[in-house]
Design an enzyme around this catalytic site. Sequence first.
Site, PDB file in Angstrom:
ATOM      1  CG  ASP A  94      -0.124  -0.322   2.506  1.00 13.79           C
ATOM      2  OD1 ASP A  94       1.092  -0.071   2.521  1.00 13.79           O
ATOM      3  OD2 ASP A  94      -0.725  -0.815   3.477  1.00 13.79           O
ATOM      4  CD  GLU A 116       0.764  -6.991   2.813  1.00 16.42           C
ATOM      5  OE1 GLU A 116       0.786  -5.750   2.804  1.00 16.42           O
ATOM      6  OE2 GLU A 116       1.596  -7.665   3.449  1.00 16.42           O
ATOM      7  CD  GLU A 130       0.472   4.050   4.996  1.00 13.41           C
ATOM      8  OE1 GLU A 130      -0.416   4.707   5.590  1.00 13.41           O
ATOM      9  OE2 GLU A 130       1.691   4.277   5.159  1.00 13.41           O
ATOM     10  CG  HIS A 209       6.784   3.118  10.761  1.00 15.28           C
ATOM     11  ND1 HIS A 209       6.134   3.467   9.605  1.00 15.28           N
ATOM     12  CD2 HIS A 209       6.544   1.814  10.928  1.00 15.28           C
ATOM     13  CE1 HIS A 209       5.551   2.392   9.095  1.00 15.28           C
ATOM     14  NE2 HIS A 209       5.776   1.380   9.882  1.00 15.28           N
ATOM     15  NE  ARG A 211       2.936   8.896   5.757  1.00 18.26           N
ATOM     16  CZ  ARG A 211       3.789   8.775   4.765  1.00 18.26           C
ATOM     17  NH1 ARG A 211       4.581   9.763   4.453  1.00 18.26           N
ATOM     18  NH2 ARG A 211       3.849   7.671   4.053  1.00 18.26           N
ATOM     19  CG  HIS A 241      10.883   5.004  10.656  1.00 24.32           C
ATOM     20  ND1 HIS A 241      10.759   6.067   9.803  1.00 24.32           N
ATOM     21  CD2 HIS A 241      10.496   3.915   9.963  1.00 24.32           C
ATOM     22  CE1 HIS A 241      10.305   5.636   8.635  1.00 24.32           C
ATOM     23  NE2 HIS A 241      10.131   4.329   8.710  1.00 24.32           N
TER      24      HIS A 241
HETATM   25  N1  UDP Z   1      12.481  -4.189   9.811  1.00 28.33           N
HETATM   26  C1  UDP Z   1      13.858  -4.195   9.648  1.00 28.33           C
HETATM   27  N2  UDP Z   1      14.630  -3.414  10.473  1.00 28.33           N
HETATM   28  C2  UDP Z   1      14.090  -2.619  11.442  1.00 28.33           C
HETATM   29  C3  UDP Z   1      12.675  -2.602  11.606  1.00 28.33           C
HETATM   30  C4  UDP Z   1      11.908  -3.390  10.761  1.00 28.33           C
HETATM   31  O1  UDP Z   1      14.387  -4.900   8.773  1.00 28.33           O
HETATM   32  O2  UDP Z   1      14.831  -1.925  12.136  1.00 28.33           O
HETATM   33  C5  UDP Z   1      11.651  -4.989   8.896  1.00 28.33           C
HETATM   34  C6  UDP Z   1      10.688  -5.912   9.588  1.00 28.33           C
HETATM   35  O3  UDP Z   1      11.240  -7.194   9.695  1.00 28.33           O
HETATM   36  C7  UDP Z   1       9.478  -5.914   8.684  1.00 28.33           C
HETATM   37  C8  UDP Z   1       9.561  -4.616   7.938  1.00 28.33           C
HETATM   38  O4  UDP Z   1      10.853  -4.076   8.174  1.00 28.33           O
HETATM   39  O5  UDP Z   1       9.541  -6.948   7.736  1.00 28.33           O
HETATM   40  C9  UDP Z   1       8.469  -3.687   8.425  1.00 28.33           C
HETATM   41  O6  UDP Z   1       8.665  -2.444   7.923  1.00 28.33           O
HETATM   42  P1  UDP Z   1       7.895  -1.174   8.479  1.00 28.33           P
HETATM   43  O7  UDP Z   1       7.477  -1.414   9.892  1.00 28.33           O
HETATM   44  O8  UDP Z   1       8.775  -0.002   8.177  1.00 28.33           O
HETATM   45  O9  UDP Z   1       6.678  -1.040   7.495  1.00 28.33           O
HETATM   46  P2  UDP Z   1       5.192  -1.576   7.492  1.00 28.33           P
HETATM   47  O10 UDP Z   1       5.251  -3.068   7.507  1.00 28.33           O
HETATM   48  O11 UDP Z   1       4.486  -0.984   8.666  1.00 28.33           O
HETATM   49  O12 UDP Z   1       4.644  -1.056   6.192  1.00 28.33           O
END
Ligand code: UDP
Length: 382
Positions: A94, A116, A130, A209, A211, A241
């Site tokens: 998203d 997804e 998103e 993280h 927003r 982040h």
């Molecule tokens: N992740 C990572 N390092 C970190 C924090 C998260 O590699 O310091 C990975 C985590 O394993 C997951 C992904 O990043 O697969 C999640 O990303 P994020 O939380 O930024 O995005 P969202 O999933 O909320 O879109």
Amino acid sequence: MRILLAFGTRPEIIKLAPVYRALRSRQIDVDVLWTGQHTDLAAGLIDFFGIDIAFNHSGIVAEAGLAAKVGIMTKRIESVIRASHYDWIVVQGDTGTALAAATAGFLNAVPVAHVEAGLRTGDMQSPWPEEFNRRVISLCTTLHFAPTPGARANLLAEDIRAEAVRMVGNTVVDALQFARARVANGYTPINPALASLPDNRKIVLATLHRRENIGDHMDEVLRALRDLAHDGDKLIVLPVHLNPEVRASVLALLGDTANVVLTGPLQYPDFVHLLTRAWVVVSDSGGIQEEAPAFGLPVLITRDTTERPEVVEAGFGQLVGWNYDAIVSGVRALTAGDAPQRIDAPNPFGDGNSAGKIAAALTDSRATQSTIRAAPAELRAS
Ligand code: UDP
């Protein structure tokens, strides 16, 4: 057959890498277009998964404003799909990149496959933007890869034809299996702060993280984490982040607090290693809600909605919002014993075989036919 995978953020790399590898192992021509929405967070991941980038547009990140970024990405992606023939453009999740790529694909009559698909909170403000991105991407998509029965039902409720939806699980589990094989016993973390984590502490892994949570909501979560750190038996580990507002809040409330380890964003194998050591996760991340069940790990979700209700239904997750008391009492309950609690239930997000199913469906040419039907003849021919 030639396929374009378009991505630009950390979660997209993680979740599309297994698809890339599955297509490559079938000798399909795959071009990767990288928009670089998360240049810093992605460092190392592309190499970790062995991805070759054909089109690198990472300068886009400097553009101000979400709408401008999406506009520029759409234009760049359009120029790539006009220059060669692609049978599919594959997008994930998203993000702004996924929105741009799906829009460029639809408007150029290149069939879009959405990995997804079907996640919904029903609230356009949460997560923002998103939820908007997902809905628009679904409108552009020919083949929807839903991770769960619930996601499939969401799509059918929006009048998407059942034959255009495939229930395949979530590729995050495939990626985790790839990573786990590399962080098995004796793994030494790349990040020095992790390499020296003591063995006898109860690790609370936190990430923040979103927003829409920045400000009072995030500060309340940080206050709860600070007070949990004062308990003394726990170690709060928070990879911060890169968003400057997130960093400022974290440093203001947790900087120089005993029993708190702040790191920069962790390399994915380090993060996976930390998941194996954590007692509980406190997070507003989407991907981490799907990863925690793979470790039987409880997760307190610091949001008021989730598009992944399966994590709650299956008993891994609790929606705690930004409620100080719910976070403090939830973490204390989950760290009360002498050993980490592990939840023994199947992972609702799949078994790690999603990418193979996606690759098989993409290489079945019957799947592309319905999209192109309505497009003007000159686009169909190109
Ligand atoms: N992740 C990572 N390092 C970190 C924090 C998260 O590699 O310091 C990975 C985590 O394993 C997951 C992904 O990043 O697969 C999640 O990303 P994020 O939380 O930024 O995005 P969202 O999933 O909320 O879109």
